[in-house]
Design an enzyme around this catalytic site. Structure first.
Site, PDB file in Angstrom:
ATOM      1  N   GLU A   1     -74.094  67.926 -85.330  1.00  0.00           N
ATOM      2  CA  GLU A   1     -75.513  67.550 -85.346  1.00  0.00           C
ATOM      3  C   GLU A   1     -76.266  68.700 -85.998  1.00  0.00           C
ATOM      4  O   GLU A   1     -76.599  69.691 -85.333  1.00  0.00           O
ATOM      5  CB  GLU A   1     -76.010  67.346 -83.913  1.00  0.00           C
TER       6      GLU A   1
ATOM      7  N   LYS B   1     -70.785  76.678 -74.749  1.00  0.00           N
ATOM      8  CA  LYS B   1     -71.545  77.907 -74.977  1.00  0.00           C
ATOM      9  C   LYS B   1     -72.950  77.477 -75.356  1.00  0.00           C
ATOM     10  O   LYS B   1     -73.207  77.047 -76.474  1.00  0.00           O
ATOM     11  CB  LYS B   1     -70.948  78.752 -76.113  1.00  0.00           C
TER      12      LYS B   1
ATOM     13  N   GLU C   1     -77.741  81.747 -75.878  1.00  0.00           N
ATOM     14  CA  GLU C   1     -78.033  82.923 -75.051  1.00  0.00           C
ATOM     15  C   GLU C   1     -79.540  83.077 -74.881  1.00  0.00           C
ATOM     16  O   GLU C   1     -80.006  83.677 -73.911  1.00  0.00           O
ATOM     17  CB  GLU C   1     -77.476  84.199 -75.718  1.00  0.00           C
TER      18      GLU C   1
ATOM     19  N   GLY D   1     -76.780  72.645 -84.500  1.00  0.00           N
ATOM     20  CA  GLY D   1     -77.369  73.866 -85.044  1.00  0.00           C
ATOM     21  C   GLY D   1     -77.565  73.735 -86.543  1.00  0.00           C
ATOM     22  O   GLY D   1     -77.729  72.630 -87.065  1.00  0.00           O
ATOM     23  N   SER D   2     -77.516  74.863 -87.233  1.00  0.00           N
ATOM     24  CA  SER D   2     -77.843  74.853 -88.656  1.00  0.00           C
ATOM     25  C   SER D   2     -76.654  74.397 -89.502  1.00  0.00           C
ATOM     26  O   SER D   2     -75.502  74.458 -89.075  1.00  0.00           O
ATOM     27  CB  SER D   2     -78.288  76.249 -89.088  1.00  0.00           C
TER      28      SER D   2
ATOM     29  N   CYS E   1     -84.944  69.209 -85.216  1.00  0.00           N
ATOM     30  CA  CYS E   1     -84.156  68.896 -86.420  1.00  0.00           C
ATOM     31  C   CYS E   1     -84.682  67.653 -87.127  1.00  0.00           C
ATOM     32  O   CYS E   1     -84.507  67.504 -88.335  1.00  0.00           O
ATOM     33  CB  CYS E   1     -82.672  68.774 -86.084  1.00  0.00           C
TER      34      CYS E   1
HETATM   35  P1  NAD Z   1     -78.384  80.251 -86.676  1.00  0.00           P
HETATM   36  O1  NAD Z   1     -77.989  79.310 -87.739  1.00  0.00           O
HETATM   37  O2  NAD Z   1     -77.772  81.600 -86.684  1.00  0.00           O
HETATM   38  O3  NAD Z   1     -78.070  79.648 -85.232  1.00  0.00           O
HETATM   39  C1  NAD Z   1     -78.262  78.297 -84.879  1.00  0.00           C
HETATM   40  C2  NAD Z   1     -77.498  78.097 -83.549  1.00  0.00           C
HETATM   41  O4  NAD Z   1     -76.103  78.248 -83.794  1.00  0.00           O
HETATM   42  C3  NAD Z   1     -77.834  79.138 -82.477  1.00  0.00           C
HETATM   43  O5  NAD Z   1     -77.851  78.509 -81.229  1.00  0.00           O
HETATM   44  C4  NAD Z   1     -76.690  80.141 -82.543  1.00  0.00           C
HETATM   45  O6  NAD Z   1     -76.421  80.752 -81.302  1.00  0.00           O
HETATM   46  C5  NAD Z   1     -75.542  79.274 -82.963  1.00  0.00           C
HETATM   47  N1  NAD Z   1     -74.559  79.975 -83.760  1.00  0.00           N
HETATM   48  C6  NAD Z   1     -74.772  80.826 -84.773  1.00  0.00           C
HETATM   49  N2  NAD Z   1     -73.604  81.268 -85.289  1.00  0.00           N
HETATM   50  C7  NAD Z   1     -72.628  80.668 -84.569  1.00  0.00           C
HETATM   51  C8  NAD Z   1     -71.208  80.695 -84.603  1.00  0.00           C
HETATM   52  N3  NAD Z   1     -70.544  81.401 -85.536  1.00  0.00           N
HETATM   53  N4  NAD Z   1     -70.522  79.966 -83.688  1.00  0.00           N
HETATM   54  C9  NAD Z   1     -71.168  79.214 -82.774  1.00  0.00           C
HETATM   55  N5  NAD Z   1     -72.500  79.136 -82.688  1.00  0.00           N
HETATM   56  C10 NAD Z   1     -73.235  79.844 -83.581  1.00  0.00           C
HETATM   57  O7  NAD Z   1     -79.928  80.450 -86.739  1.00  0.00           O
HETATM   58  P2  NAD Z   1     -81.139  80.477 -85.740  1.00  0.00           P
HETATM   59  O8  NAD Z   1     -82.042  81.551 -86.197  1.00  0.00           O
HETATM   60  O9  NAD Z   1     -80.779  80.467 -84.295  1.00  0.00           O
HETATM   61  O10 NAD Z   1     -81.781  79.078 -86.086  1.00  0.00           O
HETATM   62  C11 NAD Z   1     -82.320  78.922 -87.389  1.00  0.00           C
HETATM   63  C12 NAD Z   1     -81.916  77.691 -88.053  1.00  0.00           C
HETATM   64  O11 NAD Z   1     -80.983  76.915 -87.325  1.00  0.00           O
HETATM   65  C13 NAD Z   1     -83.113  76.794 -88.210  1.00  0.00           C
HETATM   66  O12 NAD Z   1     -83.750  77.067 -89.402  1.00  0.00           O
HETATM   67  C14 NAD Z   1     -82.548  75.430 -88.181  1.00  0.00           C
HETATM   68  O13 NAD Z   1     -82.218  75.055 -89.504  1.00  0.00           O
HETATM   69  C15 NAD Z   1     -81.261  75.538 -87.456  1.00  0.00           C
HETATM   70  N6  NAD Z   1     -81.272  74.940 -86.126  1.00  0.00           N
HETATM   71  C16 NAD Z   1     -81.008  73.625 -86.056  1.00  0.00           C
HETATM   72  C17 NAD Z   1     -81.014  73.008 -84.826  1.00  0.00           C
HETATM   73  C18 NAD Z   1     -80.740  71.540 -84.696  1.00  0.00           C
HETATM   74  O14 NAD Z   1     -81.142  70.953 -83.717  1.00  0.00           O
HETATM   75  N7  NAD Z   1     -80.025  70.922 -85.626  1.00  0.00           N
HETATM   76  C19 NAD Z   1     -81.296  73.743 -83.693  1.00  0.00           C
HETATM   77  C20 NAD Z   1     -81.557  75.118 -83.800  1.00  0.00           C
HETATM   78  C21 NAD Z   1     -81.521  75.711 -85.036  1.00  0.00           C
END
Ligand code: NAD
Length: 479
Positions: free
Chosen positions: A251, A176, A179, A229-230, A285
């Site tokens: 990661e 996934k 989006e 992600g976060s 990141c």
């Molecule tokens: P977010 O934490 O909601 O989402 C981060 C990513 O996770 C997005 O791609 C989202 O689609 C996915 N995601 C969210 N909830 C999920 C779930 N329950 N299951 C699977 N995937 C899920 O926040 P955001 O506004 O998109 O990004 C903000 C924060 O995310 C940033 O401040 C940063 O800390 C972090 N981030 C980190 C990376 C990284 O490379 N480590 C990349 C993008 C965002």
């Protein structure tokens, strides 16, 4: 520059399909706030079909001779390389980064795919000396179908790292991708499909993230959960995976400290650090994000950094000469306002920037802050944007203590002309990725990954295949 934005569909069992209910979400161009397209959202039935496809595709792919698997993956890498300009334009449109950065990302991920595919051919097991008449061996086998979730900041890089490692190791995958950057993911998957990856081996879905991840992780088909992600979302997914006793590759975020020692060249350090800070508008990141500078070189460092920030050309990433695009989405813009507002309320000085640009699109000025207290939000939470707080220090141990005081442990950077100080930093930083005297980006030959709450497991390097393999000990009595 004319750009053809791709038709957004799910890729399940070798077919491009629309989601079952016809529900979609808009994809917004961050430079113009215009709608680029609509991404279909998978239903539970779509996800079940993707899972069934991955279950069937796994033994098929695992048992495909590795020379054939490698040839298919190399063909996908060639297609992607040939399409680099087109894919990069799609990425710039939907994510905002300058075209040159996007193109570099596409070419790097094509190379990462070649590297993983070749590395899998050399991922040997071993024979261990044992009793006469007994062959004791260790073998590596693909773990099985993988569920992967990737974000929007590296629309090609994040998905490719997972697809390349999974497919090279012999696993099938349901991914996934974000989006918000669905077009790049569709372009990547097209390359694999056209290169001859058999149906069911690679499945691409989009949907409501929490629903999709809950559904996929709970399925007995899935053997590994890989996420970028976060930290909060990573923890949520790790808990879900733990309930099913499934391993995870995480990661997650970081808040990289940069220590500039008294004996560093402050001008050279500031130029290199500022360049790295504004790559991808700071939405990386490993972005340098807490600048701890010895008081004796503080002014020289800060003045150079401010000048470099003011020289950044902010604009639409498709325009010639632009060096920083918009933030990728409106959430980041709001987050920047909060970070800057909080810092000012606590006494910080805005040396440059600090505000949204007065034009359509999610543009935020490259920002440098000084007099920032250590408990300001920007010094504690990952900024993920073009903000640089610069703080003076007196004692190196004190700087290291500040650097290590957060739960993050992803990247860290040190600037010094002393070998002894460099070694103190290398051993003192609690981080998985270190650079001394530069803020280098990742290379696929070497592993990337964090410690502490920044996650576990590695991507890249020979270590990058490990999460996707299981180890089997075999003791074979010959008679
Ligand atoms: P977010 O934490 O909601 O989402 C981060 C990513 O996770 C997005 O791609 C989202 O689609 C996915 N995601 C969210 N909830 C999920 C779930 N329950 N299951 C699977 N995937 C899920 O926040 P955001 O506004 O998109 O990004 C903000 C924060 O995310 C940033 O401040 C940063 O800390 C972090 N981030 C980190 C990376 C990284 O490379 N480590 C990349 C993008 C965002």
């Amino acid at each position: 520059m004319t750009v053809e934005y791709p038709q957004l569909q799910l890729y399940i069992a070798g077919e491009w399909v629309d989601g079952g209910t016809g529900q979609t979400a808009p994809v917004i161009a961050p430079a113009t706030e215009e709608i680029l397209g609509h991404v279909p959202l998978a239903t539970a039935a779509d996800l079940d079909r993707a899972l069934a496809a991955a279950a069937t595709g796994f033994p098929l792919w695992r048992d495909t001779p590795i020379v054939r698997r490698t040839a298919i993956l190399r063909a996908a890498a060639e297609l992607l390389t040939r399409r680099a300009d087109r894919v990069a334009r799609v990425m710039t449109l939907e994510q905002g980064k300058p075209f040159g950065e996007a193109r570099g990302e596409v070419l790097r991920v094509a190379d990462a795919l070649r590297w993983d595919a070749e590395d899998a051919r050399r991922h040997y097991g071993r024979i261990i000396p044992s009793e006469p008449g007994t062959v004791l061996s260790v073998r590596h086998e693909p773990i099985g179908p993988v569920a992967a979730f990737t974000p929007w900041n590296f629309p090609a890089g994040s998905p490719m790292r997972k697809i390349a490692a999974a497919l090279s190791a012999g696993c099938s995958i349901v991914i996934k991708a974000s989006e918000e950057t669905a077009g790049t993911a569709v372009e990547l998957v097209r390359c694999f499909a056209e290169a001859g990856v058999p149906e069911g081996v690679l499945n691409l879905v989009f949907g409501e993230p929490a629903e999709v991840s809950a559904h996929l992780i709970a399925s007995p088909v899935i053997r590994l959960v890989a996420f970028t992600g976060s930290v909060p979302v990573g923890k949520l997914l790790a808990v879900r995976a733990g309930r099913e006793m499934k391993p995870t590759l995480m990661e997650l975020g970081g808040h990289a400290p940069v220590i500039v020692a008294a004996d560093a060249d402050p001008v050279a350090a500031a130029k290199r650090a500022a360049f790295a800070k504004f790559v991808n508008a700071g939405q990386v990141c490993t972005s340098p994000s807490r600048f701890l500078v010895h008081h004796s070189v503080f002014d020289a460092f800060t003045d150079t950094f401010v000048a470099a920030a003011e020289a950044v050309v902010v604009g639409d990433g498709l325009h010639e000469g632009v060096t920083m695009g918009p933030l990728a989405n409106e959430r980041r813009l709001k987050a920047m306002d909060e970070f800057v507002g909080d810092a000012i309320a606590r006494g910080a000085t805005v040396r440059t920037g600090g505000h949204r640009l007065d034009r359509p699109g999610y543009f935020f000025a490259p920002t440098v802050l000084t007099e920032v207290p250590l408990d300001a939000k920007i010094m504690v939470d990952e900024p993920f944007g073009p903000l640089a707080p610069i703080v003076p220090f007196t004692d190196l141990d004190e700087a290291l203590a500040i650097a290590n005081s957060l739960p993050y442990g992803l990247a860290a950077y040190g600037f010094t002309n002393s070998a002894a100080t460099a070694e103190r930093l290398v051993t003192g930083f609690e981080a998985g990725i270190l650079s001394i005297n530069h803020c280098g980006g990742s290379v696929h030959e070497a592993p990337s990954g964090g410690v502490k709450e920044s996650g576990h497991g590695k991507e890249g390097g020979p270590e990058g295949l490990e999460a996707y393999l299981v180890t089997k000990r075999v003791s074979h009595k010959l008679a």
